[in-house]
Write an enzyme that holds these catalytic residues in place. Structure first.
Site, mmCIF file in Angstrom:
data_model
loop_
_atom_site.group_PDB
_atom_site.id
_atom_site.type_symbol
_atom_site.label_atom_id
_atom_site.label_comp_id
_atom_site.label_asym_id
_atom_site.label_seq_id
_atom_site.Cartn_x
_atom_site.Cartn_y
_atom_site.Cartn_z
ATOM 1 N N LYS A 179 -37.146 8.181 34.727
ATOM 2 C CA LYS A 179 -36.673 9.391 34.057
ATOM 3 C C LYS A 179 -36.103 10.387 35.077
ATOM 4 C CE LYS A 179 -39.971 9.008 30.210
ATOM 5 N NZ LYS A 179 -41.080 9.692 29.482
ATOM 6 N N ASN A 198 -43.165 12.452 33.144
ATOM 7 C CA ASN A 198 -44.121 11.411 33.552
ATOM 8 C C ASN A 198 -43.433 10.205 34.206
ATOM 9 O OD1 ASN A 198 -43.011 10.342 31.275
ATOM 10 N ND2 ASN A 198 -44.943 9.970 30.196
HETATM 11 P P1 IDP Z 1 -44.851 5.940 26.630
HETATM 12 O O1 IDP Z 1 -43.715 6.526 27.447
HETATM 13 O O2 IDP Z 1 -46.095 5.814 27.460
HETATM 14 O O3 IDP Z 1 -44.497 4.671 25.902
HETATM 15 P P2 IDP Z 1 -44.673 7.289 24.037
HETATM 16 O O4 IDP Z 1 -45.837 7.564 23.150
HETATM 17 O O5 IDP Z 1 -43.725 6.223 23.613
HETATM 18 O O6 IDP Z 1 -45.227 7.041 25.514
HETATM 19 O O7 IDP Z 1 -43.879 8.660 24.178
HETATM 20 C C1 IDP Z 1 -42.592 8.670 24.780
HETATM 21 C C2 IDP Z 1 -42.533 9.834 25.741
HETATM 22 O O8 IDP Z 1 -42.653 11.058 24.993
HETATM 23 C C3 IDP Z 1 -43.681 9.883 26.745
HETATM 24 O O9 IDP Z 1 -43.439 9.115 27.909
HETATM 25 C C4 IDP Z 1 -43.766 11.357 27.060
HETATM 26 O O10 IDP Z 1 -42.814 11.747 28.053
HETATM 27 C C5 IDP Z 1 -43.387 12.006 25.742
HETATM 28 N N1 IDP Z 1 -44.582 12.370 24.955
HETATM 29 C C6 IDP Z 1 -45.428 11.526 24.305
HETATM 30 N N2 IDP Z 1 -46.426 12.192 23.701
HETATM 31 C C7 IDP Z 1 -46.211 13.500 23.984
HETATM 32 C C8 IDP Z 1 -46.912 14.710 23.639
HETATM 33 O O11 IDP Z 1 -47.942 14.717 22.959
HETATM 34 N N3 IDP Z 1 -46.377 15.882 24.127
HETATM 35 C C9 IDP Z 1 -45.247 15.917 24.877
HETATM 36 N N4 IDP Z 1 -44.565 14.799 25.224
HETATM 37 C C10 IDP Z 1 -45.034 13.610 24.786
#
Ligand code: IDP
Ligand code: MG
Length: 134
Positions: A9, A112
């Site tokens: 990212k 992240n």
């Molecule tokens: P992942 O990247 O570990 O697969 P996902 O649940 O698919 O996680 O979420 C996609 C991206 O959305 C995450 O990497 C993170 O950057 C963001 N994200 C997920 N949950 C949250 C949240 O509760 N608050 C803010 N950003 C979130």
């Protein structure tokens, strides 16, 4: 052999961590079979994260991934999808174990560092979006 789609990212690229991310996948035994640097458009970011479109963080997520270029890649190897996600660590870096990319290098959930496909159908779709030639 299984394939997965991974993205460094904008925060990871800006912090100069692309090489560190790739190093970890390669050290684990995953093979980079396609890779490029790209500035994502809002349209492609929204398509990529469509499953999250109703979530409150969707706007911030799309804004972040389009804020500067990302590194897109396809990794190949035994259980590549699970292996890449384990190497990435938990979505929220505070929950991510030390020894993972997020556990060692991130503190904040939007920034992240990495994305990795979460299932075979997802990997197939995401590889198709970014590397249709594969
Ligand atoms: P992942 O990247 O570990 O697969 P996902 O649940 O698919 O996680 O979420 C996609 C991206 O959305 C995450 O990497 C993170 O950057 C963001 N994200 C997920 N949950 C949250 C949240 O509760 N608050 C803010 N950003 C979130
Ligand atoms: Mg995900």
């Amino acid at each position: 052999m299984e394939r997965t789609f991974v993205m460094v990212k904008p925060d990871g690229v800006r912090r100069g961590l692309s090489g560190e991310v790739i190093r970890r996948y390669e050290a684990r035994g995953l093979k980079v079979v396609a890779m490029r640097l790209e500035q994502l458009t809002e349209e492609i970011a929204k398509t990529h994260y469509a499953e999250h479109s109703e979530r409150p963080f969707f706007g911030a997520l799309v804004a972040h991934v389009t804020s500067s270029p990302v590194v897109l890649m396809v990794l190949e190897g035994e259980n590549a999808i699970a292996a890449a996600r384990k190497t990435n660590g938990a979505t929220n870096p505070i929950e991510a174990e030390p020894g993972t990319i997020r556990g060692d290098h991130a503190l904040e959930i939007t920034e992240n560092i990495v994305h990795g496909s979460d299932a075979p159908e997802t990997a197939k779709r995401e590889i198709g979006v970014f590397f249709p030639e594969l």
